[in-house]
Design an enzyme around this catalytic site. Sequence first.
Site, short mmCIF file in Angstrom:
data_model
loop_
_atom_site.label_atom_id
_atom_site.label_comp_id
_atom_site.label_asym_id
_atom_site.label_seq_id
_atom_site.Cartn_x
_atom_site.Cartn_y
_atom_site.Cartn_z
N ASP A 99 -26.83 -50.64 106.39
CA ASP A 99 -27.67 -50.59 107.58
C ASP A 99 -28.06 -52.03 107.89
OD1 ASP A 99 -29.46 -49.40 109.56
OD2 ASP A 99 -29.47 -47.65 108.23
N ASP A 200 -29.02 -51.04 113.51
CA ASP A 200 -30.26 -50.39 113.94
C ASP A 200 -30.69 -50.86 115.34
OD1 ASP A 200 -32.51 -48.69 112.88
OD2 ASP A 200 -33.66 -50.49 113.34
N GLU A 257 -26.48 -48.33 116.78
CA GLU A 257 -27.42 -47.28 117.18
C GLU A 257 -27.95 -47.66 118.56
OE1 GLU A 257 -31.54 -45.10 115.82
OE2 GLU A 257 -31.38 -47.27 115.91
N HIS A 330 -31.29 -39.27 109.40
CA HIS A 330 -32.62 -39.40 108.80
C HIS A 330 -33.74 -39.43 109.84
CE1 HIS A 330 -31.48 -43.30 110.16
NE2 HIS A 330 -32.69 -43.74 109.97
N ASP A 331 -33.39 -39.47 111.12
CA ASP A 331 -34.42 -39.47 112.18
C ASP A 331 -34.49 -38.14 112.91
OD1 ASP A 331 -35.02 -42.17 111.78
OD2 ASP A 331 -33.49 -42.84 113.21
#
Length: 562
Positions: A99, A200, A257, A330-331
């Site tokens: 990430d 991210d 993302e 995870h979100d």
Amino acid sequence: MQSKKWWKEAIVYQIYPRSFLDSNSDGIGDLQGIIKKLDYIHDLGATVIWLCPVYDSPNADNGYDIRDYHAIMKEFGTIEDFDKLLSIAHQKGLKIVMDLVVNHTSDEHKWFRKSRQNQENEYHNYYIWKDGKNKAAPNNWGAVFGGPAWKYDKSAKQYYLHLFAEKQPDLNWENEKVRHGVYDMMSWWLEKGVDGFRMDVINAISKDQRFPDGEVQPGQKYGNSWNYVSNGPRIHEFLQEMNREVLSKYDIMTVGETSGITTEDALKYAGFDRNELNMVFQFEHVELGSDENGKWNDKPVPIPELKKIITRWQTGLDRKAWNSLYLGNHDQPRSVSRFGSDGKYREQSAKLLATLLFTLQGTPYIYQGEEIGMTNVPFQTIDQYRDIETLNTYRKLSAQYPQDPARVMRYIRAKSRDNARTPMQWDSSPHAGFSSVKPWISENPNYPEINVEKSLSDPHSVYHFYQKMIQLRKAYPALIYGTFLPFGEEESKTFCYQRQWKDQTLLILLNFSEGNASVPIPKAIAQRNRKLLISNDSTRADQTLSQSITLQPFEGNVYLLG
Ligand code: NOJ
């Protein structure tokens, strides 16, 4: 014609390290825990692991607030553990994608600690500092996690921008030194041998330098910044520079993302001719049903809308760019709870979703636990939640609906990111086999029923269905590279399409409802020979395709057409 690339053929398994496996009994998952489960991931058929942040962090946002990009979070282990993880993964043929969180750092990062000291030092300009306006913040923007997006700092005597939490100050990408600092850090990890990056909120790194007020929605206190920070004026210049300076030098995989983007935007970020990223995560399907409270409601997903969105992305990117395929992360809430059904049809609908995920064009991402059909967690009280976004939203919604605490908890239960962050359910022993002590967040009480050990021992389990779907995808190039050809667009419960590559055609029939659904099959398809390759209905037989077919609740089938 699609050119072949390893990252197009990859199956990604996303790990949230904090909740994966605790090897040293501190209640927190760690790198040694991941090492122990590499065979599990490999046997499932995944080829790439995306590791959520493992860097040193004070954990205001579970690692998305990085204090030191070159060190590992103490609770997760050491850099030696990381090197070991990478080398064992590579020996097993698994790649590791990191990430990359470079829209912001932690306020404890050394750059920010220097930056805030005064306005003269050379790091001041590493972040976005502004004078206040009329003794208030520079503009009306609200932060994603609630409250204002600006915080006044006494020593710097200015406000800094934080699109997320106060402890996540935004880097100033206008500053060349910031960009090169980031590129050096990326090269450091790539020289170590990592296989790529998930970037991210990467579409927010170029801000509109006018920093204008944003629109305030009725009932809201702050203005929306997104139009002024996403897909900003220099975004493609920055990504092309990053590509030139770093990415193009390695054979890696990159995925950005990028919330709020359209297919046209995606072609700019990930078009084959663009020299930016390999692919992006779009958000349209996971944002379905958002209203004046944003995502915070408990409305069901409208299937016709879901079909339209998937169809638009499948056709819009075909031969021009590459999709990333995901139903959870995870979100997000657990995919089976959101897009399927987590009651009576949990297993059936989890398998249906797997059939969708692995039969679309793009690279599929599995989020840990999805492969055993893990569900949302039925926490009853707010003190069971840990996520900063959830806790801030709870305060906001409680002020908004003071008479209706039950409604607030319903919304939190439906959408909290903690749904995806409860411990991975390995077996039926205490704490789901995740840890020998009380975990940092409680396990889902359904772990005695839903766990890896059970799923491995049952040949008809969700896990084994995932494994078969992955094998099927590897065996039929049409599932990877084939063009997506939908039919029956007007049907509200079913989703049907063909995938076609050279002389190979596959037919996919999916029923997204709790009832039987009949699918009209166009004549040209019905006339062809067909072979059933996989079905989540064990009674489905090969011969039954005619001009219409009735699917059982949440049934999904894949046929090879002759
Ligand atoms: C997106 C990440 O996936 C999320 O977990 C995080 O809170 C924000 N970006 C801020 O880094």
